[in-house]
Design a protein around this motif. Structure first.
Motif, PDB file in Angstrom:
ATOM      1  N   ASP A 162       0.985  -1.299   0.008  1.00 43.82           N
ATOM      2  CA  ASP A 162       0.077   0.005   0.173  1.00 43.82           C
ATOM      3  C   ASP A 162       0.933   1.553  -0.098  1.00 43.82           C
ATOM      4  O   ASP A 162       0.450   2.422  -0.390  1.00 43.82           O
ATOM      5  N   ILE A 163       2.100   1.157   0.643  1.00 48.27           N
ATOM      6  CA  ILE A 163       2.881   2.562   0.674  1.00 48.27           C
ATOM      7  C   ILE A 163       3.974   2.623  -0.162  1.00 48.27           C
ATOM      8  O   ILE A 163       4.435   3.527  -0.406  1.00 48.27           O
ATOM      9  N   LYS A 164       4.414   1.416  -0.934  1.00 42.94           N
ATOM     10  CA  LYS A 164       5.607   1.698  -1.505  1.00 42.94           C
ATOM     11  C   LYS A 164       5.728   2.660  -2.671  1.00 42.94           C
ATOM     12  O   LYS A 164       6.707   2.842  -3.120  1.00 42.94           O
ATOM     13  N   ASP A 165       4.625   3.058  -3.584  1.00 46.14           N
ATOM     14  CA  ASP A 165       4.552   3.986  -4.350  1.00 46.14           C
ATOM     15  C   ASP A 165       4.704   5.530  -3.835  1.00 46.14           C
ATOM     16  O   ASP A 165       4.833   6.501  -4.774  1.00 46.14           O
ATOM     17  N   ARG A 196      14.004 -13.293   4.926  1.00 44.15           N
ATOM     18  CA  ARG A 196      13.508 -11.872   5.130  1.00 44.15           C
ATOM     19  C   ARG A 196      12.167 -11.880   4.093  1.00 44.15           C
ATOM     20  O   ARG A 196      12.264 -12.555   3.103  1.00 44.15           O
ATOM     21  N   PRO A 197      11.000 -11.312   4.304  1.00 47.63           N
ATOM     22  CA  PRO A 197       9.955 -10.848   3.403  1.00 47.63           C
ATOM     23  C   PRO A 197      10.658 -10.479   1.993  1.00 47.63           C
ATOM     24  O   PRO A 197      11.454  -9.810   2.032  1.00 47.63           O
ATOM     25  N   LYS A 198      10.006 -10.964   0.963  1.00 48.32           N
ATOM     26  CA  LYS A 198      10.603 -10.377  -0.385  1.00 48.32           C
ATOM     27  C   LYS A 198      10.786  -8.923  -0.384  1.00 48.32           C
ATOM     28  O   LYS A 198       9.625  -8.321  -0.122  1.00 48.32           O
ATOM     29  N   THR A 199      11.680  -8.367  -0.827  1.00 44.71           N
ATOM     30  CA  THR A 199      12.025  -6.858  -1.077  1.00 44.71           C
ATOM     31  C   THR A 199      11.055  -6.521  -2.120  1.00 44.71           C
ATOM     32  O   THR A 199      10.830  -7.011  -3.243  1.00 44.71           O
ATOM     33  N   LEU A 200      10.409  -5.103  -1.787  1.00 44.02           N
ATOM     34  CA  LEU A 200       9.862  -4.486  -2.997  1.00 44.02           C
ATOM     35  C   LEU A 200      10.314  -3.547  -3.523  1.00 44.02           C
ATOM     36  O   LEU A 200      10.298  -2.571  -4.424  1.00 44.02           O
TER      37      LEU A 200
END
Length: 284
Positions: free
Chosen positions: A35-38, A278-282
């Protein structure tokens, strides 16, 4: 390590300090990374700045493209503390590289002289092969020396430093003002009560102050811009992550809550450039 985290706290009301707004524990719904990545601000930890020294040309080019996009959109921030720690540790990475390459040099092959074997065809062929092999070894060692000469000529013009010089203008680095007394009190209180971040680094030369200064920078960003933050770090210690089976699961909720208060309801996440458990990086 977990027993240390569960040690008796020095302040019996430490939970009131961590969660001053008890109702927010139920009312606040943090946004996901997706939700926040952009739109979020991306903050680089020191270890993320050092990662490119362990990657190849293709990865460095990919990092360059992504950082440029973030810089152009004014969404990339490097804490002043991260920049200072990078200056301190960069040469260590170059020294490690020099050492690793230097140890690739090899000694000539020496079969030895055995007159009794001179009548054997295999022995004669081995002697001939040894000469060719040693010629190749000498050429190989010559190339290693050339590589080492190139590394020795690097000052602040190694590929990573050149990349950062071209990307990170002055407005990318955020160097906040910190009151020394306030910082010392926070470190003392938080470390005694095992409140994140930084208390796992208490035995480091800086006493764990680096993580706290970087965290102060993240809080300042939330306060000024009212935006969510994605912290790019390979630090997996439990003063940043809630863990299970030695795997990081979620950013410590104490950090999420403190950032919410500073940023008027925004979200805080942690990811990494290179992933391990770790969770997959975005980001990359």
């Amino acid at each position: 390590m977990e027993n240390q985290d569960k040690a008796k706290k020095s302040d019996i009301l430490y939970r009131n300090y961590i969660y001053p707004h008890a109702e927010s524990i139920f009312s606040f719904n943090p946004k996901s990374i997706e939700d926040i990545k952009d739109d979020c601000i991306v903050v680089l930890d020191t270890n993320s700045l050092l990662v490119p020294y362990m990657t190849g040309k293709e990865s460095l080019e990919q990092i360059s493209k992504i950082y440029k996009l973030l810089v152009d959109s004014k969404r990339l921030v490097i804490p002043g503390q991260s920049a200072r720690e990078f200056a301190e540790h960069r040469v260590t990475k170059l020294k490690e590289l020099y050492q690793q390459v230097s140890r690739k040099k090899t000694n000539p092959a020496l079969l030895g002289s055995y007159p009794l074997l001179e009548g054997l065809v295999a022995y004669q062929k081995a002697i001939e092969f040894e000469k060719k092999l040693n010629d190749s070894i000498r050429e190989y060692n010559k190339l290693i020396d050339e590589i080492l000469d190139n590394i020795r000529q690097w000052y602040w013009n190694d590929p990573v430093s050149k990349l950062y010089s071209s990307l990170f203008a002055r407005d990318v680095v955020l160097d906040i003002k910190i009151e020394k007394e306030e910082l010392q009190k926070r470190i003392k209180d938080d470390f005694e009560n095992k409140i994140p971040p930084g208390y796992k680094d208490a035995n480091k030369p800086d006493g764990g102050v680096g993580d706290v200064i970087i965290w102060y920078t993240i809080l300042e960003l939330g306060k000024v811009y009212n935006k969510s933050v994605l912290f790019v770090s390979s630090d997996q210690k439990p003063d940043w992550w809630s863990q299970s089976e030695n795997r990081p699961l979620y950013p410590r909720y104490e950090l999420v809550e403190e950032f919410r208060r500073a940023s008027d309801g925004q979200s805080f996440h942690i990811t990494g450039l290179r992933q391990k458990n770790r969770p997959k990086t975005l980001i990359i």
